[in-house]
Design an enzyme around this catalytic site. Structure first.
Site, short mmCIF file in Angstrom:
data_model
loop_
_atom_site.label_atom_id
_atom_site.label_comp_id
_atom_site.label_asym_id
_atom_site.label_seq_id
_atom_site.Cartn_x
_atom_site.Cartn_y
_atom_site.Cartn_z
N ARG B 59 1.15 -23.93 99.43
CA ARG B 59 2.15 -24.15 100.11
C ARG B 59 3.33 -23.10 99.80
O ARG B 59 3.95 -22.36 100.66
CB ARG B 59 2.55 -25.43 100.01
CG ARG B 59 2.67 -26.21 101.15
CD ARG B 59 2.66 -27.48 100.98
NE ARG B 59 1.39 -27.74 100.70
CZ ARG B 59 0.58 -28.08 101.27
NH1 ARG B 59 0.39 -28.16 102.55
NH2 ARG B 59 -0.79 -28.41 100.96
N THR B 60 3.48 -22.94 98.54
CA THR B 60 4.70 -22.24 98.06
C THR B 60 4.59 -20.78 98.22
O THR B 60 5.37 -20.01 98.78
CB THR B 60 5.02 -22.44 96.28
OG1 THR B 60 5.18 -24.07 96.43
CG2 THR B 60 6.31 -21.67 96.02
N LYS B 88 -5.86 -8.16 81.72
CA LYS B 88 -5.91 -7.15 80.54
C LYS B 88 -4.91 -7.47 79.18
O LYS B 88 -4.76 -6.54 78.50
CB LYS B 88 -5.87 -5.68 81.17
CG LYS B 88 -6.75 -5.35 82.23
CD LYS B 88 -6.51 -4.11 82.82
CE LYS B 88 -7.37 -3.77 84.19
NZ LYS B 88 -6.67 -2.70 85.03
N ARG B 109 5.48 -17.94 89.98
CA ARG B 109 4.94 -19.22 89.61
C ARG B 109 4.03 -19.14 88.35
O ARG B 109 3.35 -17.99 88.26
CB ARG B 109 4.02 -19.78 90.68
CG ARG B 109 3.26 -21.12 89.94
CD ARG B 109 2.52 -22.07 91.09
NE ARG B 109 3.58 -22.78 91.76
CZ ARG B 109 3.37 -23.78 92.91
NH1 ARG B 109 2.28 -24.13 92.69
NH2 ARG B 109 4.50 -24.24 93.23
N HIS B 137 11.19 -26.44 89.69
CA HIS B 137 10.59 -25.80 91.06
C HIS B 137 12.02 -25.86 91.98
O HIS B 137 11.92 -26.55 93.09
CB HIS B 137 9.57 -26.71 91.58
CG HIS B 137 8.68 -26.21 92.81
ND1 HIS B 137 9.05 -24.94 93.21
CD2 HIS B 137 7.54 -26.48 93.35
CE1 HIS B 137 8.26 -24.73 94.09
NE2 HIS B 137 7.12 -25.89 94.27
#
Lengths: 143, 313
Positions: B59-60, B88, B109, B137
């Site tokens: 969703r985000t 890496k 995120r 958030h």
């Protein structure tokens, strides 16, 4: 009573709560200095009953934030020509960088080693700090 | 008329980074973008959004991408840390330094709490926190505020219940802290004992904002008093062990029977995805606004990015 001569030029860390002198001696890594350093323990004190004192015969950088976290009763005296030229009373610092780690295992500062853990004083009474990154509260005990 | 110059070039890590006036400006622009979408279809032409998703998100991530595409901009990024330079061993600091020269704005995120704040210290472009562990958030909070403003036409003087996982749910932590900044909001906390709002946050809300907080163990106690019921799922990924998750995941399910106890104009919100905490029969109730809420998330992210980029019509 043991007599210790006054120093001509250097730093005196005074009013250390009795029993904490050795901890501060180790935290400041004074054994590695190479200058004359004296740790006095359980010295009679009018104000405190007993106290510890550290005398350093030279100028060194003393981390007053760290001293404040260990013992907020400390005073740091700068001595020149056998006279006190500056007296600093340490206190619990508002902002602290790098002296302890965040108690939150999910905090980024615990995994990314290039980040300096940074904290802001949350509660003076409990000596707890809020992490600048994850905002978790960490209770500080440097003893 | 909706643009605030002082938002230009800023990062958004926590809802507290925004004043109530700035939040209002974002919400007003989002309302206008919803009403007149075509007016803004080229607003971000030539602008690139970088999406740095170190853990899965549907969703985000998609709503950020949709928001930028709807304003005529472009997107690039990764949605899996294992397929990027991160695998890496590249640090967050180096990744954002490099991405800053590829894009004009970024959303991150990360499972580590505080990672977006760390990234912002090295970022030359505005960086938006798209969720960091159980911490913050902020764009979900803005989505929630826009939803409340859309359905209740105000953000103050509301009775709001938060139900479900209040311990680990970052959407709850962010929203309750922000609503507490508005006058006269009253909070009902409905959760099993194991998932109550952390004491520290509760004390903070009372001490700093004088918030009125009422704790309930059953949803039915709160329902008749509410303007807003904010449901959350019990998040599996926040648990350290499977047994605790299985034991608590069925707690506090909203169904049509319970909805009878609520006021006729109460709204039910949910950050989505849901598991089973809202029965499907509730979806038909006009008071259920969680799907429109998800749509509003696109408009509020459009408005936010427009402000941070300083683009104006």
């Amino acid at each position: 009573m043991i007599e210790v001569a006054s120093i001509k030029r250097g730093i005196v860390i005074d009013h250390i709560t009795a029993g904490k002198g050795l901890l501060i001696f180790n935290k400041l890594n004074l054994a590695s200095l190479g200058y004359p350093v004296v740790l006095l323990m359980n010295v009679p004190s009018g104000r405190m009953g007993k106290k510890d004192i550290i005398k350093i015969e030279n100028f060194v950088d003393v981390d007053t934030a760290m001293l404040g976290l260990i013992d907020s009763s400390i005073t740091v005296n700068v001595i020149e020509s056998e006279h006190v030229t500056n007296k600093v009373r340490v206190s619990i610092p508002q902002d602290v960088k790098g002296l302890f780690t965040c108690s939150n295992p999910r905090c980024v500062t615990n995994t990314d080693s290039y980040v300096m853990p940074s904290f802001r004083l949350h509660d003076k009474k409990s000596c707890s700090y809020s992490c600048e990154y994850c905002e978790e509260i960490t209770r500080v005990n440097l003893a | 008329m909706f643009f605030m110059k002082n938002l230009q070039g800023r990062h958004l890590i926590s809802p507290n980074d925004l004043s109530l006036e700035e939040i209002r400006a974002i919400i007003e622009l989002a309302h206008d973008m919803k009403r007149n979408r075509s007016k803004y279809s080229t607003l971000c032409q030539g602008q690139i959004l970088a999406t740095l998703f170190y853990e899965p998100s549907t969703r985000t991530k998609l709503s950020f991408e949709s928001a930028m595409l709807r304003m005529g901009g472009s997107i690039l990024g990764f949605s899996d840390a294992n397929t990027s330079a991160v695998a890496k061993g590249e640090s967050i600091a180096d990744t954002i330094r490099v991405l800053g020269s590829y894009a004009d704005i970024a959303v991150m995120r990360h499972p580590r709490e505080g990672a977006p704040k760390l990234a912002s210290e090295f970022s030359a472009i505005p960086l938006i926190n798209g969720g960091d562990g159980g911490h913050q958030h902020p764009t979900q909070t803005l989505t929630d505020l826009l939803t409340i403003d859309t359905y209740r036409q105000r953000l103050d003087g509301l009775s709001v219940a938060f139900c479900g996982d209040l311990k680990y749910g970052r959407t709850v932590h962010s929203l309750i802290e922000t609503l507490a900044r508005y006058q006269g909001c009253k909070f009902y906390l409905v959760s099993p004992e194991e998932l109550v709002l952390p004491l520290r946050q509760k004390e903070h809300l009372v001490k700093k904002y004088g918030s009125e907080i009422i704790e309930c163990r059953r949803m039915e106690e709160a329902l008749p008093h509410l303007d807003i019921l904010y449901m959350t799922r019990i998040q599996k990924e926040r648990f350290f062990n499977e047994a605790d998750y299985l034991r608590l995941k069925n707690s506090f399910i909203l169904d049509a029977e319970k909805m009878k106890l609520a006021k006729s104009d109460m709204i039910v919100m949910h950050p989505l995805p849901r598991v089973n905490e809202i029965s499907y029969e509730v979806d038909r109730d006009p008071r259920a606004v969680y799907f429109p809420q998800a749509e509003l998330g696109v408009y509020v992210r459009m408005a936010l990015m427009a402000h941070l980029l300083g683009v104006s019509k």
